[in-house]
Design an enzyme around this catalytic site. Structure first.
Site, PDB file in Angstrom:
ATOM      1  CB  SER A  44     -58.826  21.600  22.261  1.00 39.66           C
ATOM      2  OG  SER A  44     -57.556  22.094  22.597  1.00 39.66           O
ATOM      3  CG  ASP A 158     -56.634  19.015  23.863  1.00 45.72           C
ATOM      4  OD1 ASP A 158     -57.549  18.625  23.119  1.00 45.72           O
ATOM      5  OD2 ASP A 158     -56.035  20.086  23.683  1.00 45.72           O
TER       6      ASP A 158
END
Length: 297
Positions: A44, A158
Protein backbone atom coordinates in the site's frame (compact mmCIF):
# COMPACT_ATOMS: atom_id res chain seq x y z
CA UNK A 1 29.82 4.84 0.21
CA UNK A 2 32.66 2.61 1.37
CA UNK A 3 31.86 -1.01 2.20
CA UNK A 4 31.05 -1.41 5.87
CA UNK A 5 30.03 -4.50 7.74
CA UNK A 6 26.31 -4.60 8.50
CA UNK A 7 25.32 -1.62 6.37
CA UNK A 8 23.31 -3.27 3.56
CA UNK A 9 19.60 -3.18 4.36
CA UNK A 10 16.44 -4.90 3.22
CA UNK A 11 13.72 -2.38 4.06
CA UNK A 12 10.11 -3.45 4.64
CA UNK A 13 7.60 -0.59 4.43
CA UNK A 14 4.16 -1.26 5.87
CA UNK A 15 0.67 -0.08 4.97
CA UNK A 16 -1.33 2.57 6.82
CA UNK A 17 -2.51 5.47 4.65
CA UNK A 18 -1.02 8.88 5.40
CA UNK A 19 1.00 7.40 8.27
CA UNK A 20 3.17 6.01 5.48
CA UNK A 21 4.68 9.47 5.05
CA UNK A 22 6.77 8.54 8.09
CA UNK A 23 8.62 6.16 5.76
CA UNK A 24 10.26 9.18 4.13
CA UNK A 25 11.79 10.30 7.41
CA UNK A 26 12.99 6.78 8.18
CA UNK A 27 14.66 6.46 4.78
CA UNK A 28 16.30 9.85 5.24
CA UNK A 29 17.69 8.82 8.63
CA UNK A 30 19.02 5.51 7.28
CA UNK A 31 20.93 7.30 4.54
CA UNK A 32 22.36 9.87 6.95
CA UNK A 33 23.34 7.10 9.40
CA UNK A 34 25.43 5.33 6.77
CA UNK A 35 23.14 2.49 5.70
CA UNK A 36 22.64 1.41 2.08
CA UNK A 37 19.15 0.25 1.10
CA UNK A 38 19.60 -2.64 -1.34
CA UNK A 39 16.05 -3.97 -1.31
CA UNK A 40 12.53 -2.70 -0.57
CA UNK A 41 9.29 -4.59 -0.09
CA UNK A 42 6.19 -2.51 0.45
CA UNK A 43 2.44 -2.79 0.86
CA UNK A 44 0.00 0.00 0.00
CA UNK A 45 1.56 3.33 1.06
CA UNK A 46 4.78 1.44 1.70
CA UNK A 47 4.81 0.32 -1.94
CA UNK A 48 4.20 3.89 -3.09
CA UNK A 49 7.01 5.42 -1.02
CA UNK A 50 9.35 2.49 -1.68
CA UNK A 51 8.75 2.53 -5.43
CA UNK A 52 9.31 6.26 -5.72
CA UNK A 53 12.52 5.95 -3.67
CA UNK A 54 13.73 3.08 -5.87
CA UNK A 55 13.12 5.29 -8.91
CA UNK A 56 15.32 7.99 -7.38
CA UNK A 57 12.57 10.60 -7.05
CA UNK A 58 11.76 10.57 -3.34
CA UNK A 59 13.04 14.13 -2.80
CA UNK A 60 10.68 15.43 -5.49
CA UNK A 61 7.76 13.57 -3.95
CA UNK A 62 8.67 14.84 -0.48
CA UNK A 63 8.72 18.45 -1.67
CA UNK A 64 5.40 17.98 -3.47
CA UNK A 65 3.55 16.32 -0.60
CA UNK A 66 4.93 18.84 1.93
CA UNK A 67 3.45 21.63 -0.19
CA UNK A 68 -0.06 20.12 -0.14
CA UNK A 69 -2.67 22.19 1.63
CA UNK A 70 -5.49 20.60 3.56
CA UNK A 71 -7.99 21.35 0.77
CA UNK A 72 -5.79 19.60 -1.82
CA UNK A 73 -6.72 16.19 -0.41
CA UNK A 74 -10.16 16.36 -2.00
CA UNK A 75 -8.78 17.70 -5.29
CA UNK A 76 -6.97 14.42 -6.02
CA UNK A 77 -10.03 12.23 -5.44
CA UNK A 78 -11.67 11.28 -8.76
CA UNK A 79 -15.14 9.81 -8.29
CA UNK A 80 -15.55 6.43 -9.96
CA UNK A 81 -19.38 6.13 -10.03
CA UNK A 82 -18.75 2.41 -9.72
CA UNK A 83 -19.78 -0.17 -7.18
CA UNK A 84 -16.13 -1.26 -7.01
CA UNK A 85 -14.96 1.79 -5.06
CA UNK A 86 -15.60 5.45 -4.39
CA UNK A 87 -12.58 6.72 -6.33
CA UNK A 88 -10.76 5.63 -9.49
CA UNK A 89 -7.32 6.58 -8.18
CA UNK A 90 -6.13 7.51 -11.66
CA UNK A 91 -5.78 11.23 -10.95
CA UNK A 92 -3.21 10.74 -8.21
CA UNK A 93 -1.38 8.00 -10.15
CA UNK A 94 -1.17 10.23 -13.25
CA UNK A 95 0.21 13.07 -11.10
CA UNK A 96 2.86 10.81 -9.58
CA UNK A 97 3.78 9.25 -12.93
CA UNK A 98 4.35 12.71 -14.37
CA UNK A 99 6.57 13.55 -11.39
CA UNK A 100 8.53 10.29 -11.25
CA UNK A 101 8.46 9.11 -14.88
CA UNK A 102 7.70 5.70 -16.35
CA UNK A 103 9.88 2.92 -14.96
CA UNK A 104 9.98 -0.86 -15.16
CA UNK A 105 10.63 -2.53 -11.83
CA UNK A 106 13.32 -4.81 -13.24
CA UNK A 107 15.29 -1.74 -14.41
CA UNK A 108 15.36 -0.06 -10.99
CA UNK A 109 18.77 0.21 -9.27
CA UNK A 110 17.59 -1.84 -6.27
CA UNK A 111 15.30 -4.82 -5.75
CA UNK A 112 11.65 -3.80 -5.30
CA UNK A 113 8.54 -5.81 -4.49
CA UNK A 114 5.03 -4.37 -4.26
CA UNK A 115 2.52 -6.53 -2.42
CA UNK A 116 -1.10 -6.64 -3.60
CA UNK A 117 -4.04 -8.96 -2.94
CA UNK A 118 -5.65 -11.10 -5.63
CA UNK A 119 -9.30 -10.77 -4.64
CA UNK A 120 -10.48 -13.73 -6.74
CA UNK A 121 -7.85 -16.26 -5.65
CA UNK A 122 -7.71 -14.86 -2.10
CA UNK A 123 -3.93 -14.70 -1.95
CA UNK A 124 -1.18 -12.11 -1.80
CA UNK A 125 0.74 -11.26 -4.95
CA UNK A 126 4.35 -10.03 -5.08
CA UNK A 127 4.85 -7.77 -8.08
CA UNK A 128 8.55 -7.71 -8.95
CA UNK A 129 8.50 -6.84 -12.64
CA UNK A 130 6.57 -4.73 -15.10
CA UNK A 131 5.51 -1.07 -14.98
CA UNK A 132 6.21 0.49 -11.59
CA UNK A 133 2.95 2.39 -11.39
CA UNK A 134 0.84 -0.66 -12.21
CA UNK A 135 2.39 -2.27 -9.14
CA UNK A 136 1.81 0.81 -6.98
CA UNK A 137 -1.77 1.32 -8.19
CA UNK A 138 -2.61 -2.30 -7.38
CA UNK A 139 -1.01 -2.15 -3.94
CA UNK A 140 -2.86 1.03 -2.85
CA UNK A 141 -6.34 -0.09 -3.97
CA UNK A 142 -7.99 0.08 -0.53
CA UNK A 143 -11.28 -1.87 -0.77
CA UNK A 144 -14.40 0.34 -1.07
CA UNK A 145 -12.19 3.47 -1.32
CA UNK A 146 -10.29 2.87 -4.59
CA UNK A 147 -11.51 0.64 -7.39
CA UNK A 148 -9.56 -2.62 -7.86
CA UNK A 149 -6.75 -2.64 -10.42
CA UNK A 150 -6.95 -5.14 -13.28
CA UNK A 151 -3.43 -6.37 -14.03
CA UNK A 152 -2.06 -9.53 -15.70
CA UNK A 153 -5.50 -11.11 -15.64
CA UNK A 154 -5.93 -10.54 -11.91
CA UNK A 155 -8.23 -8.25 -9.94
CA UNK A 156 -5.90 -6.70 -7.38
CA UNK A 157 -6.59 -4.69 -4.24
CA UNK A 158 -4.58 -3.28 -1.33
CA UNK A 159 -1.65 -5.43 -0.23
CA UNK A 160 -2.29 -4.54 3.40
CA UNK A 161 -5.43 -6.65 3.28
CA UNK A 162 -3.35 -9.82 3.71
CA UNK A 163 0.16 -8.57 4.49
CA UNK A 164 0.50 -5.09 6.04
CA UNK A 165 4.19 -5.68 6.89
CA UNK A 166 5.56 -7.73 3.94
CA UNK A 167 8.74 -9.26 5.33
CA UNK A 168 8.66 -12.55 3.38
CA UNK A 169 9.55 -11.00 -0.02
CA UNK A 170 12.96 -10.03 1.42
CA UNK A 171 13.95 -13.58 2.40
CA UNK A 172 15.91 -14.06 -0.83
CA UNK A 173 17.99 -10.92 -0.27
CA UNK A 174 21.74 -11.06 0.37
CA UNK A 175 21.78 -8.15 2.81
CA UNK A 176 23.13 -7.65 6.31
CA UNK A 177 20.00 -6.43 8.02
CA UNK A 178 16.22 -6.49 7.62
CA UNK A 179 14.44 -3.42 8.99
CA UNK A 180 10.64 -3.42 9.05
CA UNK A 181 8.39 -0.38 9.54
CA UNK A 182 5.03 -1.17 11.12
CA UNK A 183 2.49 1.64 10.70
CA UNK A 184 0.11 -0.04 13.12
CA UNK A 185 2.20 0.43 16.24
CA UNK A 186 1.01 0.81 19.82
CA UNK A 187 -0.81 3.96 20.87
CA UNK A 188 1.12 7.00 22.01
CA UNK A 189 1.00 7.84 25.72
CA UNK A 190 -1.69 10.34 26.74
CA UNK A 191 -0.63 13.96 26.08
CA UNK A 192 0.66 15.90 29.03
CA UNK A 193 -1.54 18.73 30.35
CA UNK A 194 -0.82 22.36 29.61
CA UNK A 195 -0.94 22.58 25.81
CA UNK A 196 -0.02 25.90 24.28
CA UNK A 197 -2.71 28.07 22.74
CA UNK A 198 -1.17 27.50 19.29
CA UNK A 199 -1.38 23.72 19.74
CA UNK A 200 -5.00 23.97 20.83
CA UNK A 201 -5.92 26.13 17.81
CA UNK A 202 -4.13 23.73 15.43
CA UNK A 203 -5.90 20.74 16.99
CA UNK A 204 -9.28 22.45 16.62
CA UNK A 205 -8.59 23.22 12.96
CA UNK A 206 -7.57 19.65 12.22
CA UNK A 207 -10.68 18.27 13.89
CA UNK A 208 -12.85 20.63 11.83
CA UNK A 209 -11.17 19.56 8.57
CA UNK A 210 -11.41 15.90 9.52
CA UNK A 211 -15.13 16.37 10.07
CA UNK A 212 -15.57 18.10 6.70
CA UNK A 213 -13.66 15.41 4.78
CA UNK A 214 -15.58 12.61 6.45
CA UNK A 215 -18.87 14.40 5.78
CA UNK A 216 -17.95 14.70 2.08
CA UNK A 217 -17.00 11.03 1.80
CA UNK A 218 -20.12 9.86 3.61
CA UNK A 219 -22.35 12.10 1.50
CA UNK A 220 -21.18 10.65 -1.82
CA UNK A 221 -21.19 7.06 -0.59
CA UNK A 222 -24.26 6.86 1.64
CA UNK A 223 -27.81 7.30 0.30
CA UNK A 224 -28.93 8.72 3.62
CA UNK A 225 -29.26 7.96 7.32
CA UNK A 226 -30.84 4.62 8.07
CA UNK A 227 -33.03 4.00 11.10
CA UNK A 228 -30.99 3.83 14.28
CA UNK A 229 -28.01 5.28 12.38
CA UNK A 230 -24.74 5.01 14.32
CA UNK A 231 -22.47 7.98 15.02
CA UNK A 232 -19.74 6.42 12.85
CA UNK A 233 -20.03 7.28 9.15
CA UNK A 234 -19.37 4.67 6.50
CA UNK A 235 -15.87 5.92 5.71
CA UNK A 236 -14.88 6.06 9.38
CA UNK A 237 -16.30 2.58 10.00
CA UNK A 238 -14.45 1.07 7.02
CA UNK A 239 -11.24 2.84 8.03
CA UNK A 240 -11.38 1.63 11.63
CA UNK A 241 -12.31 -1.91 10.59
CA UNK A 242 -9.38 -2.03 8.15
CA UNK A 243 -7.03 -0.75 10.87
CA UNK A 244 -8.21 -3.42 13.33
CA UNK A 245 -7.64 -6.15 10.77
CA UNK A 246 -4.19 -4.82 9.85
CA UNK A 247 -3.19 -4.52 13.53
CA UNK A 248 -3.92 -8.20 14.10
CA UNK A 249 -2.21 -9.40 10.91
CA UNK A 250 0.84 -7.17 11.44
CA UNK A 251 1.35 -8.54 14.94
CA UNK A 252 1.17 -12.11 13.59
CA UNK A 253 3.57 -11.41 10.69
CA UNK A 254 6.12 -9.71 12.94
CA UNK A 255 6.00 -12.63 15.37
CA UNK A 256 6.31 -15.24 12.61
CA UNK A 257 8.94 -13.53 10.44
CA UNK A 258 10.88 -11.53 13.00
CA UNK A 259 13.08 -8.91 11.28
CA UNK A 260 16.30 -7.64 12.83
CA UNK A 261 14.79 -4.26 13.72
CA UNK A 262 11.18 -3.03 13.85
CA UNK A 263 10.31 0.67 13.81
CA UNK A 264 6.80 1.14 15.18
CA UNK A 265 4.78 4.16 14.01
CA UNK A 266 1.82 4.72 16.40
CA UNK A 267 -1.46 3.94 14.65
CA UNK A 268 -3.13 7.11 15.94
CA UNK A 269 -0.35 9.35 14.55
CA UNK A 270 -2.85 10.60 11.97
CA UNK A 271 -6.01 9.67 10.09
CA UNK A 272 -5.58 7.74 6.81
CA UNK A 273 -6.34 10.79 4.64
CA UNK A 274 -4.29 13.46 6.48
CA UNK A 275 -1.60 13.83 3.82
CA UNK A 276 -1.46 17.56 4.48
CA UNK A 277 0.45 16.73 7.69
CA UNK A 278 3.43 15.49 5.67
CA UNK A 279 6.15 17.56 7.38
CA UNK A 280 5.03 16.44 10.83
CA UNK A 281 4.86 12.76 9.82
CA UNK A 282 8.22 12.80 8.05
CA UNK A 283 9.85 14.27 11.16
CA UNK A 284 8.09 11.66 13.29
CA UNK A 285 9.58 8.89 11.15
CA UNK A 286 13.02 10.45 11.41
CA UNK A 287 12.82 10.61 15.22
CA UNK A 288 11.51 7.06 15.55
CA UNK A 289 14.32 5.73 13.36
CA UNK A 290 16.93 7.64 15.36
CA UNK A 291 15.55 6.15 18.58
CA UNK A 292 15.40 2.57 17.29
CA UNK A 293 18.24 2.04 14.78
CA UNK A 294 21.91 2.31 15.77
CA UNK A 295 24.02 4.75 13.78
CA UNK A 296 26.93 3.13 11.95
CA UNK A 297 30.40 4.21 13.03
Amino acid sequence: MSERKGHRVSLVLGSGGARGLAHIGIIRWLEEAGYRIDSIAGASMGALIGGIYAAGRLDSYRDWVCALRSTDVLRFLDLSFSVGGLFKGERIIDTLREMVGNHCIEDLPLAFSAVATDIDRQREVWITKGPLFDAIRASIAVPTIFTPHEYLGMTLVDGGLLNPVPIAPTFKDFTDLTIAVNLNGALLPAPRPGKTVAAQVNETGEKDLRSRIQQFLDTISDPGPAPHDRDLGMFELVSRSFDIMQNAIAAMKLATYAPDIVVEVPREACAPYEFYRARELIELGYRLAADKIPRLE
